[in-house]
Motif scaffolding. Structure first.
Motif, PDB file in Angstrom:
ATOM      1  N   VAL A 154       0.856  -1.183   0.000  1.00 17.54           N
ATOM      2  CA  VAL A 154       0.000   0.000   0.000  1.00 17.54           C
ATOM      3  C   VAL A 154       0.889   1.229   0.000  1.00 17.54           C
ATOM      4  N   ARG A 155       0.549   2.193  -0.844  1.00 17.53           N
ATOM      5  CA  ARG A 155       1.293   3.458  -0.890  1.00 17.53           C
ATOM      6  C   ARG A 155       0.335   4.591  -0.556  1.00 17.53           C
ATOM      7  N   ILE A 156       0.785   5.505   0.273  1.00 14.58           N
ATOM      8  CA  ILE A 156      -0.051   6.624   0.692  1.00 14.58           C
ATOM      9  C   ILE A 156       0.605   7.941   0.316  1.00 14.58           C
ATOM     10  N   TRP A 157      -0.187   8.877  -0.210  1.00 15.06           N
ATOM     11  CA  TRP A 157       0.283  10.232  -0.469  1.00 15.06           C
ATOM     12  C   TRP A 157      -0.695  11.214   0.151  1.00 15.06           C
ATOM     13  N   GLY A 158      -0.162  12.271   0.750  1.00 16.42           N
ATOM     14  CA  GLY A 158      -0.971  13.361   1.270  1.00 16.42           C
ATOM     15  C   GLY A 158      -0.233  14.667   1.098  1.00 16.42           C
ATOM     16  N   ARG A 159      -0.970  15.774   1.090  1.00 16.76           N
ATOM     17  CA  ARG A 159      -0.341  17.087   0.898  1.00 16.76           C
ATOM     18  C   ARG A 159       0.581  17.465   2.051  1.00 16.76           C
ATOM     19  N   THR A 160       0.271  16.941   3.262  1.00 14.92           N
ATOM     20  CA  THR A 160       1.069  17.264   4.444  1.00 14.92           C
ATOM     21  C   THR A 160       1.866  16.033   4.843  1.00 14.92           C
ATOM     22  N   PRO A 161       3.185  16.033   4.644  1.00 13.55           N
ATOM     23  CA  PRO A 161       4.001  14.837   4.924  1.00 13.55           C
ATOM     24  C   PRO A 161       3.850  14.311   6.345  1.00 13.55           C
ATOM     25  N   SER A 162       3.721  15.204   7.324  1.00 15.78           N
ATOM     26  CA  SER A 162       3.602  14.739   8.711  1.00 15.78           C
ATOM     27  C   SER A 162       2.306  13.952   8.919  1.00 15.78           C
ATOM     28  N   LYS A 163       1.224  14.375   8.263  1.00 15.09           N
ATOM     29  CA  LYS A 163      -0.040  13.644   8.377  1.00 15.09           C
ATOM     30  C   LYS A 163       0.065  12.286   7.691  1.00 15.09           C
ATOM     31  N   ALA A 164       0.749  12.249   6.561  1.00 13.39           N
ATOM     32  CA  ALA A 164       0.927  10.975   5.865  1.00 13.39           C
ATOM     33  C   ALA A 164       1.736  10.002   6.712  1.00 13.39           C
ATOM     34  N   ALA A 165       2.766  10.513   7.376  1.00  9.05           N
ATOM     35  CA  ALA A 165       3.597   9.666   8.235  1.00  9.05           C
ATOM     36  C   ALA A 165       2.793   9.153   9.430  1.00  9.05           C
ATOM     37  N   ALA A 166       1.968  10.018  10.012  1.00 11.80           N
ATOM     38  CA  ALA A 166       1.131   9.603  11.144  1.00 11.80           C
ATOM     39  C   ALA A 166       0.100   8.570  10.699  1.00 11.80           C
ATOM     40  N   TRP A 167      -0.458   8.768   9.517  1.00 11.21           N
ATOM     41  CA  TRP A 167      -1.424   7.814   8.964  1.00 11.21           C
ATOM     42  C   TRP A 167      -0.758   6.450   8.751  1.00 11.21           C
ATOM     43  N   GLN A 168       0.435   6.487   8.192  1.00 13.17           N
ATOM     44  CA  GLN A 168       1.165   5.230   7.941  1.00 13.17           C
ATOM     45  C   GLN A 168       1.418   4.475   9.248  1.00 13.17           C
ATOM     46  N   ALA A 169       1.803   5.198  10.287  1.00 17.69           N
ATOM     47  CA  ALA A 169       2.084   4.561  11.573  1.00 17.69           C
ATOM     48  C   ALA A 169       0.813   3.951  12.174  1.00 17.69           C
ATOM     49  N   GLU A 170      -0.284   4.693  12.111  1.00 13.70           N
ATOM     50  CA  GLU A 170      -1.539   4.194  12.679  1.00 13.70           C
ATOM     51  C   GLU A 170      -2.052   2.981  11.911  1.00 13.70           C
ATOM     52  N   MET A 171      -2.043   3.062  10.581  1.00 10.92           N
ATOM     53  CA  MET A 171      -2.569   1.955   9.776  1.00 10.92           C
ATOM     54  C   MET A 171      -1.677   0.719   9.866  1.00 10.92           C
ATOM     55  N   SER A 172      -0.373   0.919  10.008  1.00  9.68           N
ATOM     56  CA  SER A 172       0.539  -0.217  10.148  1.00  9.68           C
ATOM     57  C   SER A 172       0.277  -0.970  11.445  1.00  9.68           C
ATOM     58  N   SER A 173      -0.210  -0.261  12.459  1.00 11.17           N
ATOM     59  CA  SER A 173      -0.534  -0.928  13.718  1.00 11.17           C
ATOM     60  C   SER A 173      -1.853  -1.682  13.642  1.00 11.17           C
ATOM     61  N   ARG A 174      -2.694  -1.350  12.664  1.00  9.90           N
ATOM     62  CA  ARG A 174      -4.003  -1.977  12.535  1.00  9.90           C
ATOM     63  C   ARG A 174      -4.044  -3.115  11.518  1.00  9.90           C
ATOM     64  N   PHE A 175      -3.226  -2.991  10.454  1.00  9.98           N
ATOM     65  CA  PHE A 175      -3.321  -3.947   9.353  1.00  9.98           C
ATOM     66  C   PHE A 175      -1.958  -4.546   9.034  1.00  9.98           C
ATOM     67  N   SER A 176      -1.967  -5.824   8.670  1.00 11.93           N
ATOM     68  CA  SER A 176      -0.721  -6.543   8.372  1.00 11.93           C
ATOM     69  C   SER A 176      -0.415  -6.445   6.880  1.00 11.93           C
ATOM     70  N   VAL A 177      -0.043  -5.259   6.446  1.00 10.28           N
ATOM     71  CA  VAL A 177       0.335  -5.044   5.056  1.00 10.28           C
ATOM     72  C   VAL A 177       1.398  -3.956   5.020  1.00 10.28           C
ATOM     73  N   GLU A 178       2.314  -4.048   4.076  1.00 12.17           N
ATOM     74  CA  GLU A 178       3.379  -3.047   3.945  1.00 12.17           C
ATOM     75  C   GLU A 178       2.793  -1.731   3.456  1.00 12.17           C
ATOM     76  N   ILE A 179       3.067  -0.654   4.193  1.00  6.06           N
ATOM     77  CA  ILE A 179       2.559   0.671   3.831  1.00  6.06           C
ATOM     78  C   ILE A 179       3.732   1.631   3.690  1.00  6.06           C
ATOM     79  N   THR A 180       3.799   2.296   2.532  1.00  2.84           N
ATOM     80  CA  THR A 180       4.895   3.209   2.230  1.00  2.84           C
ATOM     81  C   THR A 180       4.366   4.614   2.002  1.00  2.84           C
ATOM     82  N   VAL A 181       4.998   5.617   2.604  1.00  2.00           N
ATOM     83  CA  VAL A 181       4.654   7.015   2.365  1.00  2.00           C
ATOM     84  C   VAL A 181       5.401   7.503   1.132  1.00  2.00           C
ATOM     85  N   CYS A 182       4.680   8.137   0.207  1.00  2.00           N
ATOM     86  CA  CYS A 182       5.287   8.640  -1.035  1.00  2.00           C
ATOM     87  C   CYS A 182       5.258  10.168  -1.045  1.00  2.00           C
ATOM     88  N   ALA A 183       6.302  10.741  -1.625  1.00  2.40           N
ATOM     89  CA  ALA A 183       6.437  12.198  -1.634  1.00  2.40           C
ATOM     90  C   ALA A 183       5.553  12.861  -2.687  1.00  2.40           C
TER      91      ALA A 183
END
Length: 324
Positions: A154-183
């Motif tokens: 799973v790849r995630i992009w958001g306009r605010t990098p800090s929000k994308a990073a927080a989203w990645q951390a939260e979702m990684s704790s909930r789901f067993s799938v690789e999640i990458t933040v993209c610039a």
């Protein structure tokens, strides 16, 4: 009348159950067993909207409506952009059966509809998901997509990098799938099999040149005639399905703007996704074509989700009964 809180809505409306309920009600809409009026939108201050969405589930003898506010600026306030309530009435007697939180119904059923569309339109071997946006719909869409495809990345992009990073951390704790933040969006969608656009964008953020052949796209974020998430070339080169042709013709900038530009003909919409669910219309034709589902959200979806919640609440003795 049964009053069902937001907490109870979340506990009672499972994503798996909601996906099946959305597929069933949209098939009913295609066959005339469900009916609705085009939503009424009243402009408010600061670009906000107040919406009324009435509908009727003929097979179940239920009618009702969702009353909702849409406030795009709420993301900066730490509040959800969509808030409201859903009411259920007995269609025969007119008795109010239930009133319940509409915010979580909107979040869950919207993603569930995208998942149902993905189940029918995405390639069977789809394994890479890109999500554009980091709001409530991003989280619910991840949960929903995991229900219908075996995802490897799973790849995630958001306009605010800090929000994308927080989203990645939260979702990684909930789901067993690789999640990458993209610039960038381009980085997020490169080679993606499924793309969920759930942004608050008013101008295109997703371009045709970045999307690989055979991809499936769920376009969810833009809900006004002047707003869009996709460029005209991408819409023109996609096999386009909608939740409602009437709604798309009145509200969808992703359809109306390319139409006004002459980039697509008026009959570019293949049809409603419910007709695919009911077997009246074919879905993906080849492994190389790009399929696109444009979602605007429908009253019948809210009522079907509310009915699911109401029936489950009765079985489990949840909610608060009040005299009305």
């Amino acid at each position: 009348m049964l009053v069902i809180s937001q907490k109870e809505v979340v506990e009672l409306l499972s994503m798996e159950g909601c996906i099946d309920a959305m597929e069933a009600v949209l098939a009913d809409l295609a066959t005339g067993q469900a009916m609705q009026s085009l939503r009424q939108m009243l402009p408010l201050a600061e670009g906000n909207l107040l919406g009324l969405m009435p509908g009727y589930l003929r097979r179940d003898g239920l009618a009702g409506a969702k009353l909702i506010t849409i406030s795009p600026g709420n993301h900066s306030r730490g509040l959800p952009s969509h808030q409201g309530v859903v009411t259920l009435f007995d269609a025969s007697s007119g008795v109010i059966k239930a009133i319940m939180d509409g915010q979580k119904i909107t979040a869950i059923r919207t993603a569930a509809v995208s998942a149902a569309a993905t189940r029918h339109l995405a390639r069977a071997d789809a394994e890479v998901l890109a999500i554009l946006g980091t709001g409530e719909q991003a989280a619910s869409h991840l949960e929903a997509m995991l229900q219908v495809r075996e995802l490897r990345q799973v790849r995630i992009w958001g306009r605010t990098p800090s929000k994308a990073a927080a989203w990645q951390a939260e979702m990684s704790s909930r789901f067993s799938v690789e999640i990458t933040v993209c610039a960038t969006v381009r980085e997020a969608v490169a080679g993606a099999d499924i793309i969920c656009a759930v942004t608050a964008a008013t101008e295109p953020v997703l371009l045709r040149e970045w999307v690989k052949p055979g991809a499936h796209i769920n376009a969810v974020g833009a809900c006004r005639p002047t707003d869009r998430e996709l460029d005209s070339e991408l819409v023109a080169q996609s096999r386009l399905y909608v939740d409602s042709v009437e709604s798309a013709a009145g509200e969808s900038g992703d359809y109306l703007i390319p139409l006004a530009e002459g980039a697509i003909p008026q009959d570019h919409i293949v049809g409603e996704i419910g007709a695919v669910f009911s077997g009246q219309l074919t879905g993906r034709a080849t492994d190389s074509e790009i399929t696109l589902f444009k979602s605007l959200g429908l009253a019948v979806e809210d009522l079907a989700a509310a009915q699911y919640i109401y029936n489950k609440a009765l079985r489990l003795q949840r909610g608060t009964e009040i005299a009305f």
